[in-house]
Design an enzyme around this catalytic site. Structure first.
Site, PDB file in Angstrom:
ATOM      1  CE1 TYR A  44      -2.926  -3.213   0.264  1.00  0.00           C
ATOM      2  CE2 TYR A  44      -3.239  -2.329   2.719  1.00  0.00           C
ATOM      3  CZ  TYR A  44      -3.275  -3.520   1.713  1.00  0.00           C
ATOM      4  OH  TYR A  44      -4.307  -4.561   1.829  1.00  0.00           O
ATOM      5  CG  HIS A 101      -0.149  -8.623   0.560  1.00  0.00           C
ATOM      6  ND1 HIS A 101      -0.119  -7.280   0.404  1.00  0.00           N
ATOM      7  CD2 HIS A 101      -1.648  -8.851   0.271  1.00  0.00           C
ATOM      8  CE1 HIS A 101      -1.188  -6.814   0.434  1.00  0.00           C
ATOM      9  NE2 HIS A 101      -2.140  -7.534   0.049  1.00  0.00           N
TER      10      HIS A 101
HETATM   11  N1  LIG Z   1      -4.896  -9.126   1.767  1.00  0.00           N
HETATM   12  C1  LIG Z   1      -5.392  -8.650   0.717  1.00  0.00           C
HETATM   13  O1  LIG Z   1      -5.021  -9.053  -0.503  1.00  0.00           O
HETATM   14  C2  LIG Z   1      -6.447  -7.179   0.662  1.00  0.00           C
HETATM   15  C3  LIG Z   1      -7.122  -6.901  -0.587  1.00  0.00           C
HETATM   16  C4  LIG Z   1      -7.732  -6.057  -0.606  1.00  0.00           C
HETATM   17  C5  LIG Z   1      -7.994  -5.158   0.636  1.00  0.00           C
HETATM   18  N2  LIG Z   1      -7.360  -5.505   1.750  1.00  0.00           N
HETATM   19  C6  LIG Z   1      -7.519  -4.670   3.073  1.00  0.00           C
HETATM   20  O2  LIG Z   1      -8.964  -4.777   3.523  1.00  0.00           O
HETATM   21  C7  LIG Z   1      -9.223  -3.170   3.413  1.00  0.00           C
HETATM   22  C8  LIG Z   1     -10.677  -3.370   3.086  1.00  0.00           C
HETATM   23  O3  LIG Z   1     -11.083  -3.820   1.854  1.00  0.00           O
HETATM   24  P1  LIG Z   1     -11.337  -2.570   0.622  1.00  0.00           P
HETATM   25  O4  LIG Z   1     -11.062  -1.682   0.725  1.00  0.00           O
HETATM   26  O5  LIG Z   1     -11.138  -3.527  -0.566  1.00  0.00           O
HETATM   27  O6  LIG Z   1     -13.022  -2.684   0.513  1.00  0.00           O
HETATM   28  P2  LIG Z   1     -14.215  -2.567   1.738  1.00  0.00           P
HETATM   29  O7  LIG Z   1     -13.663  -2.206   3.034  1.00  0.00           O
HETATM   30  O8  LIG Z   1     -15.254  -3.767   1.408  1.00  0.00           O
HETATM   31  O9  LIG Z   1     -14.825  -1.197   0.792  1.00  0.00           O
HETATM   32  C9  LIG Z   1     -14.398  -0.008   1.122  1.00  0.00           C
HETATM   33  C10 LIG Z   1     -15.510   0.954   0.666  1.00  0.00           C
HETATM   34  O10 LIG Z   1     -16.648   1.076   1.379  1.00  0.00           O
HETATM   35  C11 LIG Z   1     -17.026   2.339   1.877  1.00  0.00           C
HETATM   36  N3  LIG Z   1     -17.498   2.196   2.870  1.00  0.00           N
HETATM   37  C12 LIG Z   1     -17.169   1.865   4.279  1.00  0.00           C
HETATM   38  N4  LIG Z   1     -17.793   1.779   5.429  1.00  0.00           N
HETATM   39  C13 LIG Z   1     -19.171   2.175   4.773  1.00  0.00           C
HETATM   40  C14 LIG Z   1     -20.040   2.472   5.210  1.00  0.00           C
HETATM   41  N5  LIG Z   1     -20.399   2.244   6.437  1.00  0.00           N
HETATM   42  N6  LIG Z   1     -21.244   2.838   4.594  1.00  0.00           N
HETATM   43  C15 LIG Z   1     -21.052   2.917   3.254  1.00  0.00           C
HETATM   44  N7  LIG Z   1     -19.967   2.878   2.769  1.00  0.00           N
HETATM   45  C16 LIG Z   1     -18.751   2.457   3.437  1.00  0.00           C
HETATM   46  C17 LIG Z   1     -15.684   2.955   1.791  1.00  0.00           C
HETATM   47  O11 LIG Z   1     -15.902   4.497   1.431  1.00  0.00           O
HETATM   48  P3  LIG Z   1     -15.624   5.555   2.381  1.00  0.00           P
HETATM   49  O12 LIG Z   1     -14.287   5.974   2.831  1.00  0.00           O
HETATM   50  O13 LIG Z   1     -16.165   6.842   1.786  1.00  0.00           O
HETATM   51  O14 LIG Z   1     -16.428   5.450   3.744  1.00  0.00           O
HETATM   52  C18 LIG Z   1     -14.949   2.402   0.540  1.00  0.00           C
HETATM   53  O15 LIG Z   1     -15.234   3.201  -0.759  1.00  0.00           O
HETATM   54  C19 LIG Z   1      -8.536  -2.636   2.640  1.00  0.00           C
HETATM   55  O16 LIG Z   1      -8.260  -1.106   3.059  1.00  0.00           O
HETATM   56  C20 LIG Z   1      -7.008  -3.473   2.990  1.00  0.00           C
HETATM   57  O17 LIG Z   1      -6.708  -2.752   4.276  1.00  0.00           O
HETATM   58  C21 LIG Z   1      -6.370  -6.680   1.963  1.00  0.00           C
END
Ligand SMILES: NC(=O)c1ccc[n+]([C@@H]2O[C@H](COP(=O)([O-])OP(=O)(O)OC[C@H]3O[C@@H](n4cnc5c(N)ncnc54)[C@H](OP(=O)(O)O)[C@@H]3O)[C@@H](O)[C@H]2O)c1
Length: 270
Positions: A44, A101
């Site tokens: 990241y 990862h």
């Molecule tokens: N290990 C891996 O390979 C891997 C892969 C992908 C992700 N990750 C980790 O997982 C984390 C989360 O996954 P992600 O970012 O892919 O997807 P996510 O958390 O499912 O979705 C993030 C989106 O949801 C919105 N959101 C969050 N809370 C909300 C709520 N209460 N109401 C409405 N919208 C909401 C956020 O917007 P706002 O900011 O506008 O609230 C953002 O656009 C990442 O940040 C990362 O740390 C790990």
């Protein structure tokens, strides 16, 4: 904060793709409203900012569960030690959990697990685990690590069937952490989620996160908005019925991935 049996707080903050001042401010905000679990990764490019957010917060370091991950390009013998030590420097603190990862190439698999075990022994991480590992990969890694792995961080939400991964994690004494827990918004539109949200008088996001944590899985939704951060923590404050859980699970399909990089082609089924 409620935790998994391995001490992983059940709701954490995802930090991808936050960078710079926004990343620092968001981590501080999350800690202020009650988060005690922060997720970052070498990939990241924001470990330094996450570390600054923690250092500038009012919350004591030992109350926070900090997770980072080794980039696939850094798992080789020539890069692993140097980059893990750089992560510790950038974070300004030893992470509570260090993950691989993405699954390494078949030929490197065991050697990478050995490097992870070594990193813990050297004090570069308090605990170790993996990410994006399939059930058979989890089993192989946990056997190689002689039971030292506490976590597999995987995509997990109502649109993706991860029953086998969860059952395997339980059998191997590992916690699952759910990334993309609301499928970047897509899971909020599932019919059962919408109906149950109306019945409970709560936003769909709280229903989806509750469905995750009620299975003993930790979730790391990313948000930069205080109101969403506060709402996401509410997943810990109510319960879904067994029928609600079943109706939401019925949306799951093995084809429901949001994150499916080319290097995993043909490997998810292994
Ligand atoms: N290990 C891996 O390979 C891997 C892969 C992908 C992700 N990750 C980790 O997982 C984390 C989360 O996954 P992600 O970012 O892919 O997807 P996510 O958390 O499912 O979705 C993030 C989106 O949801 C919105 N959101 C969050 N809370 C909300 C709520 N209460 N109401 C409405 N919208 C909401 C956020 O917007 P706002 O900011 O506008 O609230 C953002 O656009 C990442 O940040 C990362 O740390 C790990």
């Amino acid at each position: 904060m409620q935790t998994s049996p391995h001490g992983i707080p059940l709701i954490g903050l995802g930090t991808y793709p936050l960078m710079g001042d926004e990343a620092v401010a968001t981590v501080r905000m999350a800690l202020e409203v009650g988060y005690r679990h922060i997720d970052t990764a070498q990939m990241y490019g924001n470990e330094k900012f996450v570390g600054q957010g923690i250092a500038k917060s009012e919350v004591a370091r030992d109350e926070i569960f900090l997770v980072t991950k080794v980039d696939p390009g850094n798992v080789g013998a020539g890069r692993f030690e140097e980059t893990v030590q750089r992560s510790v420097d950038d974070l300004g603190t030893v992470p509570d959990l260090l993950l691989i990862h993405w699954p390494p190439a078949e030929s490197e698999f065991d050697a990478v697990v050995d490097r992870l075990v070594y990193a813990k022994a050297r004090g570069w991480a308090k605990a170790i685990g993996v990410s994006n590992h399939t059930p058979s990969m989890m089993k192989r890694a946990q056997e190689r690590a002689e039971g030292a792995l506490i976590c597999n961080q995987v995509e997990f939400h109502p649109l993706l069937d991860q029953k086998k991964t969860l059952a395997t994690a339980k059998a191997l004494n590992m916690t699952l952490t759910a990334y993309s827990p609301i499928a970047r918004g897509a899971a909020l539109k599932a019919q059962a989620v919408q109906e149950i949200a109306v019945r409970h008088g709560r936003p769909a996001s709280e229903i989806v996160l509750r469905w995750i944590v009620q299975q003993g899985v930790a979730a790391i939704p990313k948000t930069a908005k205080r109101e969403n951060a506060v709402s996401n923590l509410n997943a810990l404050t109510f319960e879904l019925t067994a029928d609600d859980m079943k109706a939401i699970s019925a949306h799951g399909s093995t084809k429901g991935r949001t994150i499916n990089p080319s290097w995993m082609s043909g490997r998810w089924e292994s």
